[in-house]
Design a protein around this motif. Structure first.
Motif, mmCIF file in Angstrom:
data_model
loop_
_atom_site.group_PDB
_atom_site.id
_atom_site.type_symbol
_atom_site.label_atom_id
_atom_site.label_comp_id
_atom_site.label_asym_id
_atom_site.label_seq_id
_atom_site.Cartn_x
_atom_site.Cartn_y
_atom_site.Cartn_z
ATOM 1 N N PRO A 143 97.119 37.995 0.050
ATOM 2 C CA PRO A 143 96.395 38.500 -1.049
ATOM 3 C C PRO A 143 94.653 38.305 -0.525
ATOM 4 C CG PRO A 143 97.670 37.248 -2.201
ATOM 5 C CD PRO A 143 98.308 37.130 -0.659
ATOM 6 N N LEU A 144 94.726 37.035 -0.426
ATOM 7 C CA LEU A 144 93.328 36.424 -0.027
ATOM 8 C C LEU A 144 92.904 37.251 1.528
ATOM 9 C CD1 LEU A 144 92.633 32.792 -0.669
ATOM 10 C CD2 LEU A 144 91.384 34.712 -1.597
ATOM 11 N N GLY A 145 93.710 37.070 2.173
ATOM 12 C CA GLY A 145 93.100 37.958 3.480
ATOM 13 C C GLY A 145 92.834 39.446 3.321
ATOM 14 N N ALA A 146 93.662 39.840 2.353
ATOM 15 C CA ALA A 146 93.328 41.670 2.054
ATOM 16 C C ALA A 146 92.171 41.547 1.205
ATOM 17 C CB ALA A 146 94.582 41.835 1.131
ATOM 18 N N VAL A 147 91.792 40.755 0.410
ATOM 19 C CA VAL A 147 90.677 40.916 -0.507
ATOM 20 C C VAL A 147 89.514 40.603 0.045
ATOM 21 C CG1 VAL A 147 89.498 39.756 -2.553
ATOM 22 C CG2 VAL A 147 92.122 40.291 -2.725
ATOM 23 N N GLY A 149 95.589 51.163 4.447
ATOM 24 C CA GLY A 149 96.009 52.429 4.758
ATOM 25 C C GLY A 149 96.379 53.197 3.356
ATOM 26 N N GLY A 150 95.878 52.728 2.394
ATOM 27 C CA GLY A 150 96.187 53.505 1.164
ATOM 28 C C GLY A 150 97.138 53.203 0.373
ATOM 29 N N ARG A 151 97.942 52.215 0.822
ATOM 30 C CA ARG A 151 99.498 51.875 0.237
ATOM 31 C C ARG A 151 99.075 50.646 -0.874
ATOM 32 N NH1 ARG A 151 100.299 52.342 5.780
ATOM 33 N NH2 ARG A 151 100.149 50.073 5.995
ATOM 34 N N MET A 152 100.145 50.958 -1.842
ATOM 35 C CA MET A 152 100.350 49.742 -2.838
ATOM 36 C C MET A 152 100.784 48.618 -1.895
ATOM 37 S SD MET A 152 99.215 50.821 -5.675
ATOM 38 C CE MET A 152 100.081 49.630 -7.086
ATOM 39 N N THR A 153 100.161 47.284 -2.596
ATOM 40 C CA THR A 153 100.767 45.979 -1.815
ATOM 41 C C THR A 153 102.105 45.511 -2.503
ATOM 42 O OG1 THR A 153 99.572 44.669 -3.243
ATOM 43 C CG2 THR A 153 98.210 45.542 -1.516
ATOM 44 N N GLU A 154 102.451 44.448 -2.298
ATOM 45 C CA GLU A 154 103.815 44.037 -2.786
ATOM 46 C C GLU A 154 103.202 42.697 -3.597
ATOM 47 O OE1 GLU A 154 105.932 43.156 0.933
ATOM 48 O OE2 GLU A 154 107.675 44.231 0.101
ATOM 49 N N VAL A 155 102.059 42.771 -4.193
ATOM 50 C CA VAL A 155 101.560 41.487 -4.560
ATOM 51 C C VAL A 155 102.443 41.199 -5.889
ATOM 52 C CG1 VAL A 155 99.715 42.526 -5.953
ATOM 53 C CG2 VAL A 155 99.379 40.311 -5.216
ATOM 54 N N ASP A 156 102.804 42.196 -6.552
ATOM 55 C CA ASP A 156 103.875 41.923 -7.779
ATOM 56 C C ASP A 156 104.881 41.191 -7.566
ATOM 57 O OD1 ASP A 156 101.711 43.208 -9.513
ATOM 58 O OD2 ASP A 156 102.647 45.168 -9.410
ATOM 59 N N ASN A 183 97.103 32.294 -9.559
ATOM 60 C CA ASN A 183 97.855 33.336 -9.029
ATOM 61 C C ASN A 183 97.746 34.980 -9.927
ATOM 62 O OD1 ASN A 183 100.035 32.548 -6.946
ATOM 63 N ND2 ASN A 183 99.878 30.957 -8.150
ATOM 64 N N ARG A 184 97.527 34.630 -11.047
ATOM 65 C CA ARG A 184 97.112 35.644 -12.228
ATOM 66 C C ARG A 184 95.956 36.439 -11.647
ATOM 67 N NH1 ARG A 184 99.274 37.213 -17.073
ATOM 68 N NH2 ARG A 184 100.226 35.012 -17.188
ATOM 69 N N THR A 185 95.020 35.680 -11.316
ATOM 70 C CA THR A 185 93.528 36.100 -10.952
ATOM 71 C C THR A 185 93.909 36.953 -9.468
ATOM 72 O OG1 THR A 185 92.609 34.475 -12.174
ATOM 73 C CG2 THR A 185 91.224 35.497 -10.225
ATOM 74 N N ILE A 186 94.630 36.357 -8.540
ATOM 75 C CA ILE A 186 94.798 36.776 -7.260
ATOM 76 C C ILE A 186 95.487 38.177 -7.239
ATOM 77 C CG2 ILE A 186 96.108 36.543 -5.419
ATOM 78 C CD1 ILE A 186 93.769 35.153 -5.160
ATOM 79 N N VAL A 187 96.607 38.281 -8.439
ATOM 80 C CA VAL A 187 97.375 39.514 -8.316
ATOM 81 C C VAL A 187 96.194 40.692 -9.044
ATOM 82 C CG1 VAL A 187 98.990 40.851 -9.912
ATOM 83 C CG2 VAL A 187 99.381 38.412 -9.144
ATOM 84 N N ASN A 188 95.435 40.193 -9.986
ATOM 85 C CA ASN A 188 94.418 41.438 -10.559
ATOM 86 C C ASN A 188 93.476 41.608 -9.439
ATOM 87 O OD1 ASN A 188 95.186 41.915 -13.204
ATOM 88 N ND2 ASN A 188 94.584 39.740 -13.705
ATOM 89 N N THR A 243 93.927 41.914 -6.372
ATOM 90 C CA THR A 243 94.576 42.839 -5.305
ATOM 91 C C THR A 243 94.711 44.056 -5.799
ATOM 92 O OG1 THR A 243 95.807 40.765 -4.353
ATOM 93 C CG2 THR A 243 96.326 42.807 -3.812
ATOM 94 N N HIS A 244 95.186 44.318 -7.089
ATOM 95 C CA HIS A 244 95.251 45.587 -7.758
ATOM 96 C C HIS A 244 93.753 45.988 -7.957
ATOM 97 C CE1 HIS A 244 99.512 45.340 -8.331
ATOM 98 N NE2 HIS A 244 99.337 44.508 -9.303
ATOM 99 N N PHE A 245 92.763 45.458 -8.034
ATOM 100 C CA PHE A 245 91.400 45.971 -8.163
ATOM 101 C C PHE A 245 91.125 46.511 -6.722
ATOM 102 C CE2 PHE A 245 86.665 44.546 -8.820
ATOM 103 C CZ PHE A 245 86.203 45.992 -9.160
ATOM 104 N N LYS A 246 91.398 45.767 -5.670
ATOM 105 C CA LYS A 246 91.050 46.161 -4.384
ATOM 106 C C LYS A 246 91.834 47.486 -3.850
ATOM 107 C CE LYS A 246 89.399 44.981 -0.199
ATOM 108 N NZ LYS A 246 87.991 44.586 -0.024
ATOM 109 N N GLU A 247 93.203 47.392 -4.621
ATOM 110 C CA GLU A 247 93.862 48.612 -4.248
ATOM 111 C C GLU A 247 93.270 49.937 -5.183
ATOM 112 O OE1 GLU A 247 97.546 47.500 -6.210
ATOM 113 O OE2 GLU A 247 98.546 46.673 -4.632
ATOM 114 N N GLU A 248 92.812 49.890 -6.248
ATOM 115 C CA GLU A 248 92.075 50.651 -6.764
ATOM 116 C C GLU A 248 90.993 51.366 -6.369
ATOM 117 O OE1 GLU A 248 92.044 50.321 -11.104
ATOM 118 O OE2 GLU A 248 93.730 49.689 -11.250
ATOM 119 N N LEU A 249 90.065 50.323 -5.525
ATOM 120 C CA LEU A 249 88.762 50.944 -5.032
ATOM 121 C C LEU A 249 89.174 51.953 -3.950
ATOM 122 C CD1 LEU A 249 86.770 47.566 -5.184
ATOM 123 C CD2 LEU A 249 86.440 49.630 -6.623
ATOM 124 N N ARG A 250 90.408 51.825 -3.127
ATOM 125 C CA ARG A 250 90.350 52.582 -2.078
ATOM 126 C C ARG A 250 91.002 53.826 -2.318
ATOM 127 N NH1 ARG A 250 89.119 49.691 2.889
ATOM 128 N NH2 ARG A 250 88.164 47.998 1.813
#
Ligand SMILES: NC(=O)C1=CN([C@@H]2O[C@H](COP(=O)(O)OP(=O)(O)OC[C@H]3O[C@@H](n4cnc5c(N)ncnc54)[C@H](O)[C@@H]3O)[C@@H](O)[C@H]2O)C=CC1
Ligand SMILES: CC(C)(CO)C(=O)C(=O)O
Length: 302
Positions: free
Chosen positions: A189-193, A261-268, A288-293, A295-302
């Motif tokens: 997730p850090l690499g993704a964010v 690629g516009g896909r959901m991650t497996e962070v959950d 870890n909770r902050t990292i989950v949020n 990552t989802h934030f980043k997913e929503e921005l795409r």
């Protein structure tokens, strides 16, 4: 030997290609991949060799019996795949070739024959019929889930190895799955964010975050009764820094690629699993909770 691969994407199609010279393989995948492979073959590039492979694949699975059924979907689809194909499980060994915590536990609800696996090779889509194998962080590990090993596990590991995919057997595969989950929690997730390769995460500000992620995840693993080879979070961090990051330093995490690629991650199923299991044991997991949020934030921005 008959092998069915369910939910074949980057990992499953590449593994199908490698196994196809040594076993009877069928890959269940999306129609667009099957059509592209039927038209032009499956093209593999990278560290597992270059070539074009022809193997049967399609949207629905042929009748069994199968010796091994390999599930290679993202974790979110594990239950759906089990529900849809449980009629084929019979006496087949059902193998989870996935990242994340909880896949084998889901499969175990559908069959007693569960093999766990830990794979730390990088697979990147290049086209609907093409995957590039990018990095190799070590042998693929197979074991009877949650622990133990037997002839069926050894046969599978030998088949992977003789097909050119370095593999071994562990009698503690749950521990191997958790060890990879700690690696994924720390880096993916850090690499993704931050949109950077793993090697950049050794910089001090990133490493400070990773240290907290690992401390929380390590405490949860202990509460779950998982015996990792490292005796403390600090020992795991040394292992991550010295042994695991160097061979994959240039790699952009699969979560980075999913978001791009516009896909959901497996962070959950990775950091999110640490948060859920932490709550079960009364262990606080704020980082870890902050990292989950994030990552989802980043997913929503795409
Ligand atoms: N890509 C990589 O470098 C690595 C991936 N992994 C893990 O391997 C697993 C698979 O990853 P990838 O192959 O990269 O993912 P992917 O997204 O390329 O492939 C998964 C495939 O499952 C299919 N699928 C989804 N739901 C389905 C359903 N209900 N029925 C049938 N098919 C369905 C999708 O169409 C997709 O093609 C994940 O758990 C991942 O974390 C592990 C190591 C490395
Ligand atoms: C490619 C690999 C194995 C990292 O080395 C990975 O697990 C990921 O990117 O999710």
């Amino acid at each position: 030997m008959r092998i069915l691969i369910l939910g074949a994407g980057a990992v499953g199609l590449t593994v199908a290609a490698k196994l196809s010279a040594h076993a009877e393989v069928y890959a269940v995948c999306r129609k667009r991949y099957a059509d592209a492979i039927a038209a032009n073959g499956f093209v593999m590039t990278g560290i597992w060799g270059e070539g074009t492979y022809h193997f049967p694949c399609g949207e629905s699975a042929p009748a069994g019996p199968w010796d091994y059924i390999i599930i290679s979907t993202k974790s979110a689809a594990t239950r759906e795949v089990c529900e849809r194909y449980r009629h084929l499980f019979g006496d087949a060994e059902v193998v989870s070739l996935q990242n994340g915590i909880g896949n084998e536990e889901v499969i175990r609800e559908y069959t007693r024959h569960v093999i766990g696996a830990m794979i730390i090779t990088g697979f990147e889509w290049r086209a609907e019929n093409a995957v590039h194998v990018s990095v190799d962080g070590g042998e693929t590990v197979f074991g009877r889930f949650p622990d133990g090993s037997d002839a069926a596990v050894r046969t599978l590991a030998d088949l992977f190895s003789s097909s050119g995919m370095r593999s071994c057997v562990s009698s503690a595969v749950r521990s191997a799955v958790w060890s990879k989950a700690l690696y994924s929690c720390s880096l993916n997730p850090l690499g993704a964010v931050m949109e950077c390769p793993y090697g950049d995460l050794l910089r001090v500000p990133a490493w400070n975050i990773i240290t907290e992620i690992v401390r929380e995840a390590f405490a949860v693993s202990k509460a779950e009764g998982v015996e990792l080879p490292q005796k403390s979070a600090e020992e795991y961090l040394e292992f991550l820094r010295n042994e695991k990051i160097p061979p994959t330093a240039g790699h952009y995490s699969s979560m980075y690629q999913d978001i791009a690629g516009g896909r959901m991650t497996e962070v959950d199923y990775i950091n999110g699993a640490i948060v859920r299991l932490g709550a079960k044991h009364g262990i606080a997991t704020p980082v870890n909770r902050t990292i989950v949020n994030l990552t989802h934030f980043k997913e929503e921005l795409r």
